[in-house]
Design a protein around this motif. Structure first.
Motif, short mmCIF file in Angstrom:
data_model
loop_
_atom_site.label_atom_id
_atom_site.label_comp_id
_atom_site.label_asym_id
_atom_site.label_seq_id
_atom_site.Cartn_x
_atom_site.Cartn_y
_atom_site.Cartn_z
N SER A 97 0.78 -1.24 0.01
CA SER A 97 -0.06 0.15 -0.08
C SER A 97 0.99 1.34 0.00
CB SER A 97 -1.00 -0.08 1.29
OG SER A 97 -1.90 1.02 1.37
N CYS A 98 0.67 2.06 -0.97
CA CYS A 98 1.32 3.54 -0.99
C CYS A 98 0.36 4.58 -1.03
CB CYS A 98 2.12 3.50 -2.44
SG CYS A 98 3.63 2.31 -2.71
N PRO A 99 0.62 5.79 -0.17
CA PRO A 99 -0.15 6.95 0.06
C PRO A 99 -0.21 7.54 -1.22
CG PRO A 99 1.94 7.06 1.03
CD PRO A 99 1.75 5.75 0.56
N LYS A 100 -1.19 8.27 -1.38
CA LYS A 100 -1.49 9.43 -2.42
C LYS A 100 -0.27 10.53 -2.40
CE LYS A 100 -5.13 12.52 -4.04
NZ LYS A 100 -6.49 13.38 -3.78
N THR A 101 0.04 10.91 -3.69
CA THR A 101 0.91 11.94 -3.89
C THR A 101 0.30 12.97 -4.69
OG1 THR A 101 1.92 11.04 -6.02
CG2 THR A 101 2.78 9.96 -3.92
N ALA A 102 1.04 14.09 -5.04
CA ALA A 102 0.64 15.06 -5.71
C ALA A 102 0.18 14.73 -7.19
CB ALA A 102 1.75 16.53 -5.80
N ARG A 103 0.81 13.79 -7.72
CA ARG A 103 0.85 13.16 -9.26
C ARG A 103 -0.28 11.96 -9.09
NH1 ARG A 103 4.50 15.14 -12.90
NH2 ARG A 103 3.92 13.40 -14.13
N LEU A 104 -0.37 11.26 -8.25
CA LEU A 104 -1.00 9.91 -8.07
C LEU A 104 -2.07 9.73 -7.10
CD1 LEU A 104 1.77 7.45 -9.61
CD2 LEU A 104 -0.27 8.18 -10.88
N ASP A 105 -3.02 9.10 -7.32
CA ASP A 105 -3.89 8.55 -6.19
C ASP A 105 -3.16 7.25 -5.44
OD1 ASP A 105 -6.59 9.79 -6.22
OD2 ASP A 105 -6.62 8.87 -8.34
N ALA A 106 -3.58 7.08 -4.28
CA ALA A 106 -3.15 5.83 -3.31
C ALA A 106 -2.98 4.59 -4.40
CB ALA A 106 -3.89 5.64 -2.34
N LEU A 107 -2.01 3.98 -4.05
CA LEU A 107 -1.72 2.77 -4.93
C LEU A 107 -1.55 1.41 -4.14
CD1 LEU A 107 1.38 4.20 -7.16
CD2 LEU A 107 -1.33 4.12 -7.81
N GLN A 108 -2.25 0.34 -4.76
CA GLN A 108 -2.43 -0.90 -4.15
C GLN A 108 -2.91 -2.08 -5.03
OE1 GLN A 108 -4.75 -1.72 -0.50
NE2 GLN A 108 -3.16 -3.15 0.18
N GLY A 109 -2.35 -3.07 -5.30
CA GLY A 109 -3.08 -4.09 -5.95
C GLY A 109 -3.35 -3.90 -7.34
N THR A 110 -2.06 -3.60 -8.30
CA THR A 110 -2.28 -3.32 -9.43
C THR A 110 -1.36 -4.14 -10.26
OG1 THR A 110 -2.93 -0.93 -9.10
CG2 THR A 110 -2.38 -1.33 -11.30
N GLY A 111 -1.71 -4.55 -11.44
CA GLY A 111 -0.77 -5.37 -11.88
C GLY A 111 -0.10 -4.52 -13.30
N ILE A 112 -0.81 -4.47 -14.22
CA ILE A 112 -0.31 -3.42 -15.32
C ILE A 112 -1.22 -2.18 -15.42
CG2 ILE A 112 0.21 -3.41 -17.88
CD1 ILE A 112 0.95 -6.13 -17.63
N VAL A 113 -0.83 -1.12 -15.37
CA VAL A 113 -1.36 -0.02 -15.94
C VAL A 113 -1.28 0.37 -17.36
CG1 VAL A 113 -2.27 2.30 -15.60
CG2 VAL A 113 -2.12 0.66 -13.44
N LEU A 114 -2.03 0.93 -18.23
CA LEU A 114 -1.82 1.93 -19.39
C LEU A 114 -2.72 3.10 -19.17
CD1 LEU A 114 -2.45 -1.08 -22.28
CD2 LEU A 114 -0.08 -0.31 -20.85
N THR A 115 -1.98 3.97 -19.43
CA THR A 115 -2.56 5.24 -19.20
C THR A 115 -2.16 6.48 -20.22
OG1 THR A 115 -3.07 7.21 -17.71
CG2 THR A 115 -0.93 5.90 -17.36
N GLY A 116 -2.93 6.84 -21.00
CA GLY A 116 -2.81 7.56 -22.09
C GLY A 116 -1.65 7.11 -23.13
N ALA A 117 -1.74 5.92 -23.29
CA ALA A 117 -0.99 5.02 -24.26
C ALA A 117 -1.60 4.37 -25.49
CB ALA A 117 -0.06 3.85 -23.57
#
Length: 353
Positions: free
Chosen positions: A255-275
Motif C-alpha cells: 500500500s502506497c499513499p496518495k501523492t501530488a501526481r497519483l492516487d493511492a496505489l495498491q493491488g495493480t498488475g499493469i496500468v496503461l494510461t494515455g498510451a
C-alpha cells in the motif's frame, strides 16, 4: 604475502583472463583496472580509456561513481561488491545523491557502457542513473533501498536491462523515460529491452514513461504497489508502440499513499494510461488485490490530464484472483482497444474476459 591474499589475487587474475575473455588482437591494448577495498573506483574509472574494464573486487566502497567514457565496462564480482553512500556529501561523484551515474551530453551520447555484477544501495537518489546514453547495458545489478529509483534512464536509446534485482526502492525499481524534468512527447527508445529482471517491494516495479519502441519481457514483478506502469499524456508523439509480454506479475499488494501526481496505489498488475498501440500479451497476472482507483490485474485508464488510451491490444494473458477485477477498462472513450483470448473470470465492465 599471506596465502589468502595470494589466492585472492589468483582469483582476480582468473577473472581477468577467463571471465572477461581474452581480448581479440584488434583490442589487445585495452586494459583492465582492478580496484580493491580501500581504493577508489572513481580514480580507476578516470584513468580508464574507451574500451577498458574496471573490475571491482568484493567489498564495500563508500562513494558515488560517474562514468562518461565510451565502451567502458564497470564490473563487480557479484552481490558482495557493494557501492554505498560516502560519509561526506563532498565525495559524491554524481548529482542528486545517485550511486552510479552514466552520463553523456545532449549533443553527444556516451556509447556502449556496461555496468554489471554489483550492488548499489542506500543512496538518497537512485542506485544507477543514466542520461544521454546509447547501448547502455545494466546486468546482474542489485539496486536496493535507494530513495528514488533503483535503476533509471532518460534521453537514451538502445539500452539493455537484463537479470537485475531492484528491491525496496522509494519509487520505481526500474524507471525509463524520455526525460525526467521536462514536458515533451514520447521518444523512440531504439528497441530498448527490459528482460529477466526481478522487481520487488518498490512503490512501482517498472515505470515506462513517454517512450516508444521498447520490449518488456520475462520479468518477475511482485510485492510492489503497482507492477508495471506505462505512462503517456497529451504530449505528441504519444507514448506506446511497445510490447509487454511473458511477465509474471503477482501479489503487488503493498500500500502506497496518495501523492501530488497519483492516487493511492495498491493491488495493480499493469496500468496503461494515455498510451497507444501497445501489445500486452502472454503475461501471468495473479492475486493483485486492492481498493485503489487503479487496482486490478490489467487496467486501462485515461491519462491524468484526460488523454485517452487507444488501439492497445490486450491478448492471451492469464489472469487469476485479481480484485476488483482481472481486467478493468475505465477508459471507455478510448478508441480501438481490444481484449481477446485472455483467461480470466471477472472484468469491469463485464464481457472483457
Amino acid at each position: 604475502m599471506k596465502k589468502s591474499h595470494i589466492a585472492y589475487m589468483a582469483c582476480i587474475a582468473a577473472l581477468i583472463g577467463v571471465g572477461l575473455g581474452a581480448a581479440p588482437p584488434a583490442v589487445a591494448d585495452h586494459r583492465t583496472h582492478v580496484v580493491f577495498p580501500g581504493e577508489s573506483i572513481q580514480k580507476a574509472v578516470d584513468a580508464a580509456a574507451a574500451g577498458d574494464h574496471v573490475l571491482v573486487a568484493s567489498g564495500t566502497y563508500r562513494e558515488s561513481v560517474r562514468v562518461s567514457t565510451p565502451r567502458l565496462t564497470l564490473r563487480g564480482m557479484g552481490p558482495r561488491t557493494v557501492i554505498a553512500p560516502a560519509a561526506t556529501k563532498a565525495a559524491d561523484g554524481c548529482a542528486d545523491g545517485n550511486g552510479i551515474c552514466v552520463l553523456g551530453t545532449k549533443d553527444r551520447k556516451v556509447e556502449g557502457v556496461t555496468v554489471a555484477e554489483l550492488t548499489v544501495t542506500g543512496f538518497t537518489g537512485s542506485g544507477v542513473f543514466a542520461a544521454d546514453t546509447d547501448r547502455l547495458t545494466v546486468r546482474h545489478v542489485t539496486a536496493e533501498k535507494n530513495g528514488v529509483w533503483g535503476i533509471a534512464q532518460e534521453r537514451s536509446v538502445r539500452g539493455a536491462f537484463r537479470k537485475n534485482t531492484a528491491r525496496a526502492n522509494g519509487d520505481a525499481g526500474l524507471f525509463l523515460a524520455n526525460t525526467v524534468k521536462a514536458e515533451q512527447g514520447a521518444t523512440d527508445s531504439g528497441g530498448t529491452v527490459v528482460a529477466h529482471n526481478h522487481l520487488e517491494g518498490n512503490r512501482i516495479g517498472l515505470t515506462v514513461r513517454r517512450l516508444r519502441n521498447l520490449t518488456v519481457a520475462d520479468n518477475h514483478l511482485t510485492g510492489n504497489c503497482v507492477g508495471a506502469f506505462v505512462v503517456g499524456d497529451e504530449n505528441m508523439p504519444r507514448a506506446g508502440a511497445l510490447t509487454v509480454r511473458d511477465n509474471l506479475i503477482d501479489r503487488n499488494n503493498k500500500s502506497c499513499p496518495k501523492t501530488a501526481r497519483l492516487d493511492a496505489l495498491q493491488g495493480t498488475g499493469i496500468v496503461l494510461t494515455g498510451a497507444e498501440d501497445t501489445l500486452v500479451t502472454r503475461n501471468q497476472i495473479r492475486e493483485n488485490v486492492g481498493a485503489s482507483p487503479l487496482s486490478g490485474g490489467i487496467v486501462v485508464w485515461k491519462s491524468f490530464v484526460g488523454t485517452t488510451s487507444e488501439r492497445n491490444r490486450i491478448t492471451d494473458n492469464v489472469l487469476e484472483g485479481n480484485a476488483p477485477a482481472d481486467i478493468v477498462n475505465t477508459d471507455t472513450a478510448g478508441k480501438g482497444n481490444t481484449f481477446t483470448g485472455n483467461t480470466c473470470r471477472a472484468s469491469k465492465p463485464a464481457g472483457l474476459c
